[in-house]
Design a protein around this motif. Structure first.
Motif, PDB file in Angstrom:
ATOM      1  N   MET A   1       0.868  -1.085   0.000  1.00 45.14           N
ATOM      2  CA  MET A   1      -0.039   0.189  -0.120  1.00 45.14           C
ATOM      3  C   MET A   1       0.950   1.135  -0.120  1.00 45.14           C
ATOM      4  N   VAL A   2       2.171   1.127   0.253  1.00 42.34           N
ATOM      5  CA  VAL A   2       2.932   2.340   0.473  1.00 42.34           C
ATOM      6  C   VAL A   2       3.812   2.185  -0.916  1.00 42.34           C
ATOM      7  N   GLY A   3       2.880   2.672  -2.039  1.00 42.56           N
ATOM      8  CA  GLY A   3       3.673   2.523  -3.270  1.00 42.56           C
ATOM      9  C   GLY A   3       3.989   3.552  -4.047  1.00 42.56           C
ATOM     10  N   ALA A   4       4.068   4.755  -3.785  1.00 48.34           N
ATOM     11  CA  ALA A   4       4.396   5.971  -4.335  1.00 48.34           C
ATOM     12  C   ALA A   4       5.645   5.759  -5.501  1.00 48.34           C
ATOM     13  N   VAL A   5       6.686   4.903  -4.786  1.00 48.06           N
ATOM     14  CA  VAL A   5       7.723   4.796  -5.966  1.00 48.06           C
ATOM     15  C   VAL A   5       7.279   4.283  -7.141  1.00 48.06           C
TER      16      VAL A   5
ATOM     17  N   ASP B   1       4.360   4.589  -8.695  1.00 45.44           N
ATOM     18  CA  ASP B   1       3.123   5.317  -9.324  1.00 45.44           C
ATOM     19  C   ASP B   1       3.789   6.136 -10.449  1.00 45.44           C
ATOM     20  N   GLU B   2       3.231   5.934 -11.609  1.00 43.44           N
ATOM     21  CA  GLU B   2       3.754   6.411 -12.704  1.00 43.44           C
ATOM     22  C   GLU B   2       3.416   7.759 -12.804  1.00 43.44           C
ATOM     23  N   ALA B   3       2.739   8.277 -12.251  1.00 39.52           N
ATOM     24  CA  ALA B   3       2.625   9.694 -12.075  1.00 39.52           C
ATOM     25  C   ALA B   3       3.523  10.279 -11.351  1.00 39.52           C
ATOM     26  N   LEU B   4       4.224   9.730 -10.460  1.00 37.11           N
ATOM     27  CA  LEU B   4       5.422  10.297  -9.640  1.00 37.11           C
ATOM     28  C   LEU B   4       6.795  10.105 -10.165  1.00 37.11           C
ATOM     29  N   ARG B   5       6.882   9.335 -11.390  1.00 38.87           N
ATOM     30  CA  ARG B   5       8.141   8.911 -12.045  1.00 38.87           C
ATOM     31  C   ARG B   5       9.100  10.083 -12.028  1.00 38.87           C
ATOM     32  N   GLY B   6      10.325  10.100 -11.626  1.00 42.70           N
ATOM     33  CA  GLY B   6      11.254  11.245 -11.945  1.00 42.70           C
ATOM     34  C   GLY B   6      10.945  12.272 -10.936  1.00 42.70           C
ATOM     35  N   ASN B   7       9.979  12.235 -10.074  1.00 46.74           N
ATOM     36  CA  ASN B   7       9.789  13.024  -9.127  1.00 46.74           C
ATOM     37  C   ASN B   7      10.110  12.653  -7.631  1.00 46.74           C
ATOM     38  N   PRO B   8      11.382  12.654  -7.101  1.00 53.18           N
ATOM     39  CA  PRO B   8      11.561  12.292  -5.866  1.00 53.18           C
ATOM     40  C   PRO B   8      10.928  13.124  -4.532  1.00 53.18           C
ATOM     41  N   GLU B   9      10.628  14.277  -4.861  1.00 53.33           N
ATOM     42  CA  GLU B   9      10.203  15.170  -3.955  1.00 53.33           C
ATOM     43  C   GLU B   9       8.547  14.644  -3.610  1.00 53.33           C
ATOM     44  N   GLY B  10       7.866  14.275  -5.014  1.00 54.81           N
ATOM     45  CA  GLY B  10       6.793  13.788  -4.841  1.00 54.81           C
ATOM     46  C   GLY B  10       6.357  12.685  -4.109  1.00 54.81           C
TER      47      GLY B  10
ATOM     48  N   ALA C   1       4.554  11.613  -0.499  1.00 59.79           N
ATOM     49  CA  ALA C   1       3.444  10.481  -0.468  1.00 59.79           C
ATOM     50  C   ALA C   1       4.036   9.474   0.500  1.00 59.79           C
ATOM     51  N   VAL C   2       5.293   9.158   0.666  1.00 60.37           N
ATOM     52  CA  VAL C   2       5.276   8.284   1.755  1.00 60.37           C
ATOM     53  C   VAL C   2       5.181   8.801   2.868  1.00 60.37           C
ATOM     54  N   PHE C   3       5.721  10.111   3.491  1.00 62.59           N
ATOM     55  CA  PHE C   3       5.426  10.588   4.637  1.00 62.59           C
ATOM     56  C   PHE C   3       3.959  10.777   4.749  1.00 62.59           C
ATOM     57  N   ASP C   4       3.119  10.769   4.026  1.00 64.81           N
ATOM     58  CA  ASP C   4       1.566  10.687   4.072  1.00 64.81           C
ATOM     59  C   ASP C   4       0.849   9.511   4.340  1.00 64.81           C
ATOM     60  N   ASP C   5       1.959   8.276   4.393  1.00 63.54           N
ATOM     61  CA  ASP C   5       1.582   7.163   4.686  1.00 63.54           C
ATOM     62  C   ASP C   5       1.956   6.493   5.772  1.00 63.54           C
TER      63      ASP C   5
ATOM     64  N   VAL D   1      14.520   8.701   0.616  1.00 60.81           N
ATOM     65  CA  VAL D   1      12.877   8.075   0.738  1.00 60.81           C
ATOM     66  C   VAL D   1      12.751   6.977  -0.311  1.00 60.81           C
ATOM     67  N   VAL D   2      13.033   7.649  -1.758  1.00 61.55           N
ATOM     68  CA  VAL D   2      12.853   6.657  -2.853  1.00 61.55           C
ATOM     69  C   VAL D   2      13.477   5.197  -2.474  1.00 61.55           C
ATOM     70  N   LEU D   3      14.421   5.340  -2.109  1.00 63.20           N
ATOM     71  CA  LEU D   3      15.406   3.888  -1.640  1.00 63.20           C
ATOM     72  C   LEU D   3      14.529   3.064  -0.634  1.00 63.20           C
ATOM     73  N   PHE D   4      14.085   3.905   0.398  1.00 65.06           N
ATOM     74  CA  PHE D   4      13.344   3.349   1.472  1.00 65.06           C
ATOM     75  C   PHE D   4      12.100   2.581   1.110  1.00 65.06           C
ATOM     76  N   ASN D   5      11.304   3.353   0.090  1.00 64.35           N
ATOM     77  CA  ASN D   5      10.151   2.771  -0.551  1.00 64.35           C
ATOM     78  C   ASN D   5      10.495   1.448  -1.248  1.00 64.35           C
ATOM     79  N   HIS D   6      11.462   1.378  -1.855  1.00 62.68           N
ATOM     80  CA  HIS D   6      11.857   0.283  -2.731  1.00 62.68           C
ATOM     81  C   HIS D   6      12.250  -1.061  -1.819  1.00 62.68           C
ATOM     82  N   TRP D   7      12.815  -0.390  -0.727  1.00 60.86           N
ATOM     83  CA  TRP D   7      13.411  -1.431   0.245  1.00 60.86           C
ATOM     84  C   TRP D   7      11.984  -2.172   0.930  1.00 60.86           C
ATOM     85  N   ILE D   8      11.131  -1.525   1.393  1.00 63.29           N
ATOM     86  CA  ILE D   8       9.938  -2.010   2.115  1.00 63.29           C
ATOM     87  C   ILE D   8       9.086  -2.678   1.398  1.00 63.29           C
ATOM     88  N   GLY D   9       9.161  -2.353  -0.155  1.00 60.05           N
ATOM     89  CA  GLY D   9       8.686  -2.912  -1.096  1.00 60.05           C
ATOM     90  C   GLY D   9       9.053  -4.173  -1.612  1.00 60.05           C
ATOM     91  N   THR D  10      10.034  -4.490  -1.280  1.00 60.78           N
ATOM     92  CA  THR D  10      10.855  -5.788  -1.730  1.00 60.78           C
ATOM     93  C   THR D  10      11.617  -6.664  -0.792  1.00 60.78           C
TER      94      THR D  10
END
Length: 233
Positions: free
Chosen positions: A44-48, A50-59, A63-67, A147-156
Motif C-alpha cells: 500500500m506504500v507504493g508511491a515509488v 506510481d507512474e505519475a510520480l516517476r522522476g519526481n523524488p520530492e513527490g 506521498a511516503v510521509f503521508d502514509d 526516501v525513494v530507496l526506502f520505499n523500494h526497500w520495504i516494497g521488496t
C-alpha cells in the motif's frame, strides 16, 4: 565358597514424554496473519511505483510521509510476525523430531527456514524508524532520493519468503515418514514448493504471497487437526 552373582544393570524406565499440547502452533497462526498484513501494508506504500510520480523524488517522499499510519502497521506486523515465527519454528522442530528418526534433517531444515525468514522480516523493517519519523522534520532535512530507496526497500525485502518455502517442503518430507498429517505435508509440497520455486526465480517477490499463506494454513492445521499425535497414536 562364595558364589558371586552379577548385579543386574540398572535400567532407566523413564520414557521421554513429548508434550501434545497444540499451544506451540498458535504463534504460527499469528505469524501467518502478520505475514499477510505485512505484505499487504508494504504494497500500500507504493508511491515509488506510481507512474505519475516517476522522476519526481520530492513527490514520492511526500506521498511516503503521508502514509505513516500504514508504515506503522507494516512495521508492527512484520516484527510481531518475526517473533512469532521463531517460536513456531522451534515448536515445529520439536513436533517433527518426535516422529522422525534421529538422522532426519527435515525438522532442522523446517525450523531453519522459518528462522531465516524471520531474520529477513526484521531486516526488512530496519530502516523504518529512520523514515517514519523523518516526515516530522523540517523541510530539506531528509534527502528525497533516500526516501525513494526506502520505499523500494520495504516494497521488496519483506516479500522474500523463499526460506519459508524450504520449510514447507521439509514438512512434506517429514509427512512422508509419518511425522505429520498427510494433508499438511501436501500443503507444504504445493504452497511451500511454489514459494521455494518463486523465491529462487526472478519473480522472487511473489513468494511473499504464497509463503504467509502456507504458514497460516500449516499452523492452523497443527492447531485444529493433528489429533492422532495428540492422542499418542
Amino acid at each position: 565358597m562364595t558364589v558371586l552373582t552379577p548385579t543386574p544393570a540398572r535400567t532407566d524406565t523413564r520414557v521421554a514424554s513429548v508434550p501434545t499440547s497444540r499451544t506451540w502452533a498458535l504463534p504460527g497462526v499469528v505469524a501467518g496473519v502478520a505475514g499477510v498484513v505485512t505484505t499487504t501494508a508494504s504494497g500500500m506504500v507504493g508511491a515509488v511505483y506510481d507512474e505519475a510520480l516517476r522522476g519526481n523524488p520530492e513527490g514520492v517522499a511526500q506521498a511516503v510521509f503521508d502514509d505513516v499510519p500504514t508504515l506503522l502497521v507494516f512495521h508492527t506486523a512484520a516484527l510481531v510476525g518475526a517473533v512469532a515465527m521463531v517460536v513456531f519454528g522451534a515448536g515445529l522442530f520439536r513436533r517433527l523430531a518426535a516422529r522422525t528418526g534421529p538422522g532426519s534433517l527435515a525438522p532442522a531444515v523446517a525450523a531453519a527456514g522459518l528462522l531465516g525468514t524471520a531474520v529477513v522480516s526484521v531486516i526488512g523493517t530496519g530502516l523504518d524508524t529512520e523514515f517514519i519519523f523523518a516526515g516530522s522534520l523540517p523541510d530539506g532535512t531528509v534527502d528525497p532520493h533516500a526516501v525513494v530507496l526506502f520505499n523500494h526497500w520495504i516494497g521488496t525485502v519483506p516479500w522474500c519468503w523463499v526460506l519459508a518455502g524450504l520449510s514447507g517442503t521439509a514438512v512434506w518430507v517429514a509427512s512422508r515418514a509419518g511425522a505429520a498429517p498427510r494433508w499438511i505435508g501436501r500443503v507444504g509440497l504445493v504452497l511451500g514448493g511454489l514459494t521455494l520455486l518463486l523465491g529462487v526465480s526472478p519473480l522472487q517477490y511473489m513468494a511473499g504471497m504464497t509463503g504467509p499463506l502456507w504458514l497460516l494454513v500449516t499452523a492452523l492445521g497443527f492447531v485444529l487437526g493433528d489429533r492422532a499425535f495428540r492422542a499418542g497414536r
